[in-house]
Enzyme design. Structure first.
Site, PDB file in Angstrom:
ATOM      1  N   ARG A 187       0.815  -1.207   0.000  1.00 37.15           N
ATOM      2  CA  ARG A 187       0.000   0.000   0.000  1.00 37.15           C
ATOM      3  C   ARG A 187       0.852   1.262   0.000  1.00 37.15           C
ATOM      4  NH1 ARG A 187      -3.176   1.783  -2.661  1.00 37.15           N
ATOM      5  NH2 ARG A 187      -4.105  -0.308  -2.541  1.00 37.15           N
TER       6      ARG A 187
ATOM      7  N   LYS B  85       1.811  25.405  -3.229  1.00 33.08           N
ATOM      8  CA  LYS B  85       0.543  24.810  -2.801  1.00 33.08           C
ATOM      9  C   LYS B  85       0.630  23.292  -2.958  1.00 33.08           C
ATOM     10  CE  LYS B  85      -2.191  28.922  -3.894  1.00 33.08           C
ATOM     11  NZ  LYS B  85      -3.248  29.505  -4.738  1.00 33.08           N
TER      12      LYS B  85
ATOM     13  N   ASP C 293      -0.777  39.181 -10.670  1.00 27.88           N
ATOM     14  CA  ASP C 293      -1.743  38.392  -9.914  1.00 27.88           C
ATOM     15  C   ASP C 293      -3.175  38.697 -10.331  1.00 27.88           C
ATOM     16  OD1 ASP C 293      -2.625  36.602  -7.904  1.00 27.88           O
ATOM     17  OD2 ASP C 293      -3.012  38.293  -6.566  1.00 27.88           O
TER      18      ASP C 293
END
Length: 309
Positions: A109, A144, A240
């Site tokens: 896993r 992020k 931005d």
């Protein structure tokens, strides 16, 4: 072109990966045992599996596979069948693991979790990069990222054809509105141009302490602020949430006044908007969606008999 360093499969990446694997081991075993496996599988049972994608995508994370196995102290032989950055074909194995069957089951896993995440980020990045491949714009990631996964996800971005923005606060100046506000006084925030000049001067005086190349980037949110900053000669100006018309105007002003400054568009960058943004003429487009919107690529263990006499 001066740019932020690309994240490679080096000692820094290995260190981060091993810490994540140790956390994964603690989550699964808690200083105990994989009781199901111990109960059902003989200690000397041998086995083998191939890691197989269930769909198409981009390979990322194979460089970490041996490190994962090592951290588990597993008695397994690792054979990589593809390279990071290569195209994944559904049903076509990317790696083979053979050895102790208990070890295979216990680390299954963790291996799939890490590789599925990295392949998902690489695949998402390639989707974005392909849209702007015919333009001069370069695609960048952001900070992020999943906590603890910064270098792994940025490595995967590189596998998918993207570029790495700064890896952390330590390897670049990025002056944002919060910096301007907190550097000001009761009369208001300092001007972006003032902050840019201070950063450029500080960089020159402290170059021996900085990670090279240490660029100065300034975020602006209006054309007025952009005109104020362009004359200070930062390496990059981040535009931005500019409209397409404002981006085009900023490019025109830059070309006339200071062609050495690169422009970076950020904000509202999606798979549907990135092509129009690239056509404005900006050199750089950064998008947090490369990491925070990426979905895992479905990978599985396909088992085969590897019983040894």
């Amino acid at each position: 072109m001066t740019d932020y360093p690309r994240v490679e499969a080096d000692a820094l990446l290995e260190n981060d990966l091993r810490m994540l694997v140790r956390l994964s081991i603690a989550e699964d075993l808690r200083d105990a045992m994989d009781w199901t496996t111990v109960c059902l599988i003989d200690a000397d049972r041998q086995g083998g599996c191939e890691i197989v994608p269930r769909g198409e995508g981009v390979c990322a994370g194979l460089a970490t596979l041996q490190w994962i196995v090592d951290e588990f102290d597993a008695s397994l032989e690792v054979t990589c069948l593809q390279e990071d950055g290569s195209a994944l074909v559904a049903g076509q194995a990317i790696a083979r693991l053979t050895g102790n069957a208990r070890d295979l089951l216990t680390c299954e896993r963790t291996i799939l979790n890490i590789l599925s995440r990295m392949c998902g980020v690489a695949t998402q990045t390639q989707r974005y990069a392909e849209v702007i491949a015919s333009t001069k714009s370069r695609l960048y990631d952001t900070r992020k990222t999943t906590p603890g996964w910064r270098l792994l996800e940025k490595y995967a971005v590189g596998c998918g054809g993207g570029h790495n923005h700064r890896s952390g606060l330590h390897d670049g100046f990025l002056i944002k509105d919060n910096h301007l506000a907190l550097a000001g006084d009761s009369s208001g925030p300092i001007a972006a141009s003032t902050a840019a000049k201070k950063a450029i001067q500080w960089r020159g005086a402290n170059v021996e302490h900085l990670v090279a190349p240490t660029m100065v980037e300034v975020e602006v949110d209006s054309l007025e602020q952009f005109r104020d900053v362009i004359s200070t000669n930062p390496d990059i100006i981040l535009l931005d949430n500019f409209s397409l018309d404002a981006l085009r105007e900023a490019v025109e002003i830059r070309d006339q006044q200071n062609s050495a400054v690169e422009l970076e568009a950020s904000g509202n960058v999606t798979i549907d908007t990135i092509a129009d943004i690239a056509r404005t003429g900006v050199e750089r487009i950064s998008s947090g969606a490369l990491t925070h919107q990426a979905t895992w690529l479905d990978l599985g263990f396909d088992w085969f008999d590897e019983t040894l006499s």
